[in-house]
Design an enzyme around this catalytic site. Sequence first.
Site, PDB file in Angstrom:
ATOM      1  N   ASP A 134       0.827  -1.205   0.000  1.00 44.93           N
ATOM      2  CA  ASP A 134       0.000   0.000   0.000  1.00 44.93           C
ATOM      3  C   ASP A 134       0.867   1.262   0.000  1.00 44.93           C
ATOM      4  O   ASP A 134       1.966   1.273   0.554  1.00 44.93           O
ATOM      5  CB  ASP A 134      -0.899   0.001   1.243  1.00 44.93           C
ATOM      6  CG  ASP A 134      -2.033   1.001   1.132  1.00 44.93           C
ATOM      7  OD1 ASP A 134      -2.385   1.390  -0.003  1.00 44.93           O
ATOM      8  OD2 ASP A 134      -2.558   1.403   2.184  1.00 44.93           O
ATOM      9  N   ASN A 172     -10.572  -2.836  -6.313  1.00 40.49           N
ATOM     10  CA  ASN A 172      -9.803  -1.824  -7.038  1.00 40.49           C
ATOM     11  C   ASN A 172     -10.417  -1.429  -8.376  1.00 40.49           C
ATOM     12  O   ASN A 172     -10.008  -0.421  -8.975  1.00 40.49           O
ATOM     13  CB  ASN A 172      -8.361  -2.298  -7.263  1.00 40.49           C
ATOM     14  CG  ASN A 172      -7.518  -2.266  -6.006  1.00 40.49           C
ATOM     15  OD1 ASN A 172      -6.520  -2.983  -5.889  1.00 40.49           O
ATOM     16  ND2 ASN A 172      -7.904  -1.442  -5.027  1.00 40.49           N
TER      17      ASN A 172
END
Length: 241
Positions: free
Chosen positions: A19, A67
């Site tokens: 991330d 996503n």
Amino acid sequence: MAKPIRGSAGPRHVAIIMDGNGRWATQRGKPRLFGHQAGARRVREIVEACPECGVSYLTIFAFSTENWKRTQTEVAGLMSLFRRYIQKEARALRENDVRVRFIGDRVKLDVKLRMLMDELEAATAHCSGVNLTVALNYGGRDEVARATRRLAEDVAAGRLDPSGVNEETLPRYLDTCLLPDPDLVIRTSGEARISNFLLWQSAYAEYEFVDTLWPDFTAAEFMRLTESFGGRERRFGAVPA
């Protein structure tokens, strides 16, 4: 249930939620895709560090089922990046004895990408060094739902006795059926959540949430975290000796 383990040498299987790519790029006045490109380059360094750290299995979270909610431009850029990464890194992965597997639902991915994934898995199937698993269009809940569906189909077809279904049955239907459960899960960027990653498999994993953005996550920090793992007592629900 596993017995308590004191001071194990290190994690055999490490899973990473990579991330912070977008924030890393934004801090530098660059588009988000610039951060994803930097993050992809970081993957090679961490894979190459695994043997020295005693890590045999590395699983990385590349693209989640959630996503797809990002902008069309970013998603298209990521898909292009995945295709280029596979083509660029295939030779190095073979030469470094890295076996690559992909987990996740491939149906939504484009045909070219799926073909490259299949080719890379086949080309590295003989490798026996590091086992690199890439979670692509992956979500823990989606994985369990798909596994449960296949299990139900086997029950309906008479191939599986429902009375014999237990917590050891479902893992045989998961995407990770050929992998050991992760010992250590690392999330970069300072966020302290698991984001639908390896929900079943990480039931007894140790977690490390670090502030470092993924493109800045070095092999040295990776080594520090794996060494720190060796000092933990993993009780798996038991009481200390």
